[in-house]
Design a protein around this motif. Structure first.
Motif, PDB file in Angstrom:
ATOM      1  N   ALA A   6       0.827  -1.204   0.000  1.00 27.48           N
ATOM      2  CA  ALA A   6       0.000   0.000   0.000  1.00 27.48           C
ATOM      3  C   ALA A   6       0.862   1.256   0.000  1.00 27.48           C
ATOM      4  CB  ALA A   6      -0.901  -0.002   1.221  1.00 27.48           C
ATOM      5  N   PRO A   7       0.344   2.374  -0.550  1.00 25.19           N
ATOM      6  CA  PRO A   7       1.060   3.639  -0.462  1.00 25.19           C
ATOM      7  C   PRO A   7       1.436   3.965   0.971  1.00 25.19           C
ATOM      8  CG  PRO A   7      -0.774   3.844  -1.969  1.00 25.19           C
ATOM      9  CD  PRO A   7      -0.911   2.500  -1.321  1.00 25.19           C
ATOM     10  N   GLY A   8       2.652   4.486   1.142  1.00 31.53           N
ATOM     11  CA  GLY A   8       3.156   4.787   2.468  1.00 31.53           C
ATOM     12  C   GLY A   8       3.952   3.659   3.089  1.00 31.53           C
ATOM     13  N   GLN A   9       3.858   2.486   2.513  1.00 35.54           N
ATOM     14  CA  GLN A   9       4.553   1.296   3.032  1.00 35.54           C
ATOM     15  C   GLN A   9       5.860   1.098   2.281  1.00 35.54           C
ATOM     16  OE1 GLN A   9       2.120  -2.214   2.848  1.00 35.54           O
ATOM     17  NE2 GLN A   9       3.838  -3.610   3.218  1.00 35.54           N
ATOM     18  N   ALA A  10       6.944   0.846   3.018  1.00 37.29           N
ATOM     19  CA  ALA A  10       8.225   0.548   2.392  1.00 37.29           C
ATOM     20  C   ALA A  10       8.231  -0.886   1.887  1.00 37.29           C
ATOM     21  CB  ALA A  10       9.355   0.766   3.385  1.00 37.29           C
ATOM     22  N   VAL A  11       9.095  -1.145   0.922  1.00 35.12           N
ATOM     23  CA  VAL A  11       9.219  -2.498   0.386  1.00 35.12           C
ATOM     24  C   VAL A  11      10.686  -2.812   0.131  1.00 35.12           C
ATOM     25  CG1 VAL A  11       8.812  -1.658  -1.984  1.00 35.12           C
ATOM     26  CG2 VAL A  11       8.512  -4.086  -1.452  1.00 35.12           C
ATOM     27  N   HIS A  12      11.115  -3.963   0.638  1.00 35.52           N
ATOM     28  CA  HIS A  12      12.463  -4.483   0.381  1.00 35.52           C
ATOM     29  C   HIS A  12      12.307  -5.984   0.229  1.00 35.52           C
ATOM     30  CE1 HIS A  12      14.292  -0.612   1.244  1.00 35.52           C
ATOM     31  NE2 HIS A  12      13.577  -0.552   2.350  1.00 35.52           N
ATOM     32  N   GLU A  13      12.299  -6.443  -0.998  1.00 35.04           N
ATOM     33  CA  GLU A  13      12.028  -7.842  -1.293  1.00 35.04           C
ATOM     34  C   GLU A  13      13.085  -8.387  -2.248  1.00 35.04           C
ATOM     35  OE1 GLU A  13       7.131  -7.602  -1.167  1.00 35.04           O
ATOM     36  OE2 GLU A  13       8.168  -7.758  -3.083  1.00 35.04           O
ATOM     37  N   ALA A  14      13.377  -9.660  -2.100  1.00 35.16           N
ATOM     38  CA  ALA A  14      14.268 -10.342  -3.028  1.00 35.16           C
ATOM     39  C   ALA A  14      13.874 -11.808  -3.039  1.00 35.16           C
ATOM     40  CB  ALA A  14      15.723 -10.183  -2.612  1.00 35.16           C
ATOM     41  N   GLY A  15      13.647 -12.344  -4.224  1.00 31.83           N
ATOM     42  CA  GLY A  15      13.277 -13.746  -4.317  1.00 31.83           C
ATOM     43  C   GLY A  15      13.062 -14.161  -5.757  1.00 31.83           C
ATOM     44  N   PHE A  16      12.744 -15.439  -5.918  1.00 38.06           N
ATOM     45  CA  PHE A  16      12.515 -15.987  -7.248  1.00 38.06           C
ATOM     46  C   PHE A  16      11.045 -15.870  -7.631  1.00 38.06           C
ATOM     47  CE2 PHE A  16      16.458 -18.225  -6.105  1.00 38.06           C
ATOM     48  CZ  PHE A  16      17.206 -17.968  -7.243  1.00 38.06           C
ATOM     49  N   ILE A  17      10.828 -15.498  -8.883  1.00 37.83           N
ATOM     50  CA  ILE A  17       9.490 -15.426  -9.472  1.00 37.83           C
ATOM     51  C   ILE A  17       9.541 -16.192 -10.784  1.00 37.83           C
ATOM     52  CG2 ILE A  17       7.748 -13.872 -10.477  1.00 37.83           C
ATOM     53  CD1 ILE A  17       8.701 -11.737  -8.564  1.00 37.83           C
ATOM     54  N   THR A  18       8.478 -16.876 -11.115  1.00 40.90           N
ATOM     55  CA  THR A  18       8.437 -17.593 -12.383  1.00 40.90           C
ATOM     56  C   THR A  18       8.218 -16.596 -13.520  1.00 40.90           C
ATOM     57  OG1 THR A  18       7.545 -19.563 -11.306  1.00 40.90           O
ATOM     58  CG2 THR A  18       7.331 -19.431 -13.701  1.00 40.90           C
ATOM     59  N   ILE A  19       9.228 -16.443 -14.323  1.00 38.47           N
ATOM     60  CA  ILE A  19       9.218 -15.534 -15.468  1.00 38.47           C
ATOM     61  C   ILE A  19       9.701 -16.329 -16.669  1.00 38.47           C
ATOM     62  CG2 ILE A  19      10.219 -13.459 -16.509  1.00 38.47           C
ATOM     63  CD1 ILE A  19       8.414 -12.756 -14.192  1.00 38.47           C
ATOM     64  N   GLY A  20       8.939 -16.334 -17.738  1.00 42.06           N
ATOM     65  CA  GLY A  20       9.362 -17.046 -18.934  1.00 42.06           C
ATOM     66  C   GLY A  20       9.518 -18.540 -18.709  1.00 42.06           C
ATOM     67  N   ILE A  22      10.758 -20.083 -16.124  1.00 44.00           N
ATOM     68  CA  ILE A  22      11.835 -20.464 -15.216  1.00 44.00           C
ATOM     69  C   ILE A  22      11.835 -19.531 -14.006  1.00 44.00           C
ATOM     70  CG2 ILE A  22      13.276 -21.355 -17.092  1.00 44.00           C
ATOM     71  CD1 ILE A  22      14.998 -18.823 -16.834  1.00 44.00           C
ATOM     72  N   GLU A  23      12.534 -19.943 -12.954  1.00 45.83           N
ATOM     73  CA  GLU A  23      12.648 -19.107 -11.769  1.00 45.83           C
ATOM     74  C   GLU A  23      13.708 -18.026 -11.998  1.00 45.83           C
ATOM     75  OE1 GLU A  23      10.642 -19.672  -8.627  1.00 45.83           O
ATOM     76  OE2 GLU A  23       9.679 -20.279 -10.514  1.00 45.83           O
ATOM     77  N   GLN A  24      13.284 -16.755 -11.902  1.00 47.81           N
ATOM     78  CA  GLN A  24      14.200 -15.644 -12.113  1.00 47.81           C
ATOM     79  C   GLN A  24      14.230 -14.767 -10.860  1.00 47.81           C
ATOM     80  OE1 GLN A  24      14.627 -13.837 -15.909  1.00 47.81           O
ATOM     81  NE2 GLN A  24      13.343 -15.327 -16.974  1.00 47.81           N
ATOM     82  N   TRP A  25      15.410 -14.255 -10.563  1.00 47.52           N
ATOM     83  CA  TRP A  25      15.656 -13.496  -9.345  1.00 47.52           C
ATOM     84  C   TRP A  25      15.213 -12.049  -9.529  1.00 47.52           C
ATOM     85  CZ3 TRP A  25      16.610 -14.756  -4.538  1.00 47.52           C
ATOM     86  CH2 TRP A  25      17.187 -13.837  -3.646  1.00 47.52           C
ATOM     87  N   VAL A  26      14.289 -11.599  -8.672  1.00 43.46           N
ATOM     88  CA  VAL A  26      13.734 -10.243  -8.749  1.00 43.46           C
ATOM     89  C   VAL A  26      13.944  -9.557  -7.406  1.00 43.46           C
ATOM     90  CG1 VAL A  26      11.652  -8.869  -9.129  1.00 43.46           C
ATOM     91  CG2 VAL A  26      12.018 -10.962 -10.456  1.00 43.46           C
ATOM     92  N   VAL A  27      14.420  -8.327  -7.454  1.00 47.46           N
ATOM     93  CA  VAL A  27      14.698  -7.536  -6.258  1.00 47.46           C
ATOM     94  C   VAL A  27      13.935  -6.219  -6.355  1.00 47.46           C
ATOM     95  CG1 VAL A  27      16.489  -6.365  -4.929  1.00 47.46           C
ATOM     96  CG2 VAL A  27      16.971  -8.580  -5.979  1.00 47.46           C
ATOM     97  N   VAL A  28      13.258  -5.851  -5.260  1.00 47.44           N
ATOM     98  CA  VAL A  28      12.465  -4.623  -5.223  1.00 47.44           C
ATOM     99  C   VAL A  28      12.847  -3.837  -3.976  1.00 47.44           C
ATOM    100  CG1 VAL A  28      10.156  -3.629  -5.227  1.00 47.44           C
ATOM    101  CG2 VAL A  28      10.548  -5.834  -6.343  1.00 47.44           C
ATOM    102  N   ASP A  29      13.132  -2.548  -4.150  1.00 50.21           N
ATOM    103  CA  ASP A  29      13.465  -1.680  -3.020  1.00 50.21           C
ATOM    104  C   ASP A  29      12.797  -0.325  -3.201  1.00 50.21           C
ATOM    105  OD1 ASP A  29      15.447  -3.104  -1.240  1.00 50.21           O
ATOM    106  OD2 ASP A  29      16.491  -3.296  -3.156  1.00 50.21           O
ATOM    107  N   GLY A  30      12.149   0.158  -2.135  1.00 49.04           N
ATOM    108  CA  GLY A  30      11.547   1.479  -2.178  1.00 49.04           C
ATOM    109  C   GLY A  30      11.044   1.882  -0.800  1.00 49.04           C
ATOM    110  N   ALA A  31      11.067   3.188  -0.548  1.00 44.97           N
ATOM    111  CA  ALA A  31      10.615   3.701   0.746  1.00 44.97           C
ATOM    112  C   ALA A  31       9.117   3.855   0.826  1.00 44.97           C
ATOM    113  CB  ALA A  31      11.286   5.048   1.023  1.00 44.97           C
ATOM    114  N   ASP A  32       8.433   3.878  -0.321  1.00 39.85           N
ATOM    115  CA  ASP A  32       6.995   4.129  -0.353  1.00 39.85           C
ATOM    116  C   ASP A  32       6.416   3.477  -1.596  1.00 39.85           C
ATOM    117  OD1 ASP A  32       4.405   5.138  -0.584  1.00 39.85           O
ATOM    118  OD2 ASP A  32       4.971   7.190  -0.049  1.00 39.85           O
ATOM    119  N   CYS A  33       5.561   2.490  -1.400  1.00 45.45           N
ATOM    120  CA  CYS A  33       4.997   1.761  -2.535  1.00 45.45           C
ATOM    121  C   CYS A  33       4.111   2.632  -3.415  1.00 45.45           C
ATOM    122  CB  CYS A  33       4.195   0.555  -2.032  1.00 45.45           C
ATOM    123  SG  CYS A  33       5.223  -0.755  -1.352  1.00 45.45           S
TER     124      CYS A  33
END
Length: 329
Positions: A6-20, A22-33
């Motif tokens: 939600a807006p106002g919420q920070a996000v720091h995530e790293a993990g595998f997501i199925t893309i194409g 196969i499992e691909q490594w995705v990283v997300v960082d932000g102070a406010d979604c």
């Protein structure tokens, strides 16, 4: 990855997501979604930014949600899906992956569109993504823009040879004359050119700060570093090909057409010997877009430094108001 952010919420995530598929490594960082999302396309190919991204881009997290992924054949994606040496790596598959990552980010953060940013190899891949799915992107920011691999090589070789000759650098001149002007049959020739061109870029460019490219927590292990290098080797060989006939040899962005349906920023180091400014600028001048801005970066070669990173942030900041308005915040 986690539940909706939600807006106002920070996000720091790293993990595998199925893309194409196969499992691909995705990283997300932000102070406010609620902030605009930037999908960042790394270079190489085979050189993910994820191990050191927070060393370089942490300050951006106050204004943007940064989404990065290790492209197939590189980094942690390589670790999870070790390809056979002869398994193909194609621009088509990488473009499709990038579009799928973008759709994931749009859904994950409730956006209508994202800002797309790519540098070097990533600029060619990002341009293909922008043309393949223009409805997904507020704007495109390209740095060290790869336009036409063969033309970039030709101009870069000629400029490097001229610099080495003027400097009386007999060893460099001899090596360049040994490999000859491109195109080449030997896939090692491009690496030989880059070692010399990097030397001459360094003489007139501001260096990157010490520590920028130190692998961060979760990446600073011998096993990961070995996989990073193996993915880099695999991806680079797929790019150049065994006889310089890999996926790089066919890159010519003019073949995609010269119309971008979103604003375009192009940031170009004046001392770049890999994607020379003359090639990038000629392509930029021929583009049509709702808005286009070319930024020439002094004391900057092909690789990142503070000047380049500051210019990228400024371009994103200029693109931000429209993204905020369109996202309804």
């Amino acid at each position: 990855m986690g539940p909706s952010c939600a807006p106002g919420q920070a996000v720091h995530e790293a993990g595998f997501i199925t893309i194409g598929g196969i499992e691909q490594w995705v990283v997300v960082d932000g102070a406010d979604c609620g902030n605009p999302v930037v999908v960042m396309v790394h270079g190489g190919p085979g050189n993910p930014n994820t191990p050191f991204a927070r060393n370089i881009f942490r300050d951006w997290e106050n204004d943007f949600t940064l989404v990065q992924w290790d492209q197939r054949g590189s980094g942690k994606t390589y670790s999870a899906n070790r390809p056979a040496e002869d398994e193909p790596l194609t621009l088509h598959d990488l473009t499709t992956d990038g579009v799928e990552v973008t759709r994931y980010a749009i859904q994950r953060f409730g956006k209508r569109k994202v800002i797309l940013m790519g540098g070097s190899w990533g600029s060619a891949l990002a341009a293909h993504m922008a043309i393949a799915a223009p409805d997904l992107f507020h704007a495109y920011v390209g740095t060290s823009q790869l336009v036409n691999y063969q033309e970039d090589l030709r101009v870069g070789y000629a400029r490097t040879l001229a610099l080495a000759t003027a400097a009386g650098d007999s060893d460099a001149v001899a090596r360049l004359e040994e490999i000859g002007a491109p195109p080449w049959a030997n896939p090692r020739a491009s690496g030989a050119l880059r070692r010399i061109s990097r030397k001459y870029e360094a003489l007139v460019s501001e260096p990157a700060p010490s520590g920028w490219f130190a692998f961060g927590p979760g990446y600073d292990t011998p096993a990961y570093e070995a996989d990073y290098e193996a993915g880099e080797d695999y991806s680079f060989l797929a790019f150049v090909g065994p006889a310089n006939d890999g996926m790089g040899s066919g890159i010519d962005l003019r073949g995609l057409g010269l119309s971008f349906p979103m604003p375009v920023w192009m940031l170009q180091g004046e001392e770049d010997l890999v994607t020379p400014a003359s090639v990038s600028r000629a392509y930029f001048d021929d583009l049509s877009a709702p808005r286009k801005i070319y930024v020439s970066l002094p004391r900057t070669g092909h690789d990142p430094n503070r000047i380049m990173i500051a210019a990228q942030y400024e371009a994103l900041t200029q693109a931000r108001p429209e993204a905020v308005a369109m996202d309804g915040r």
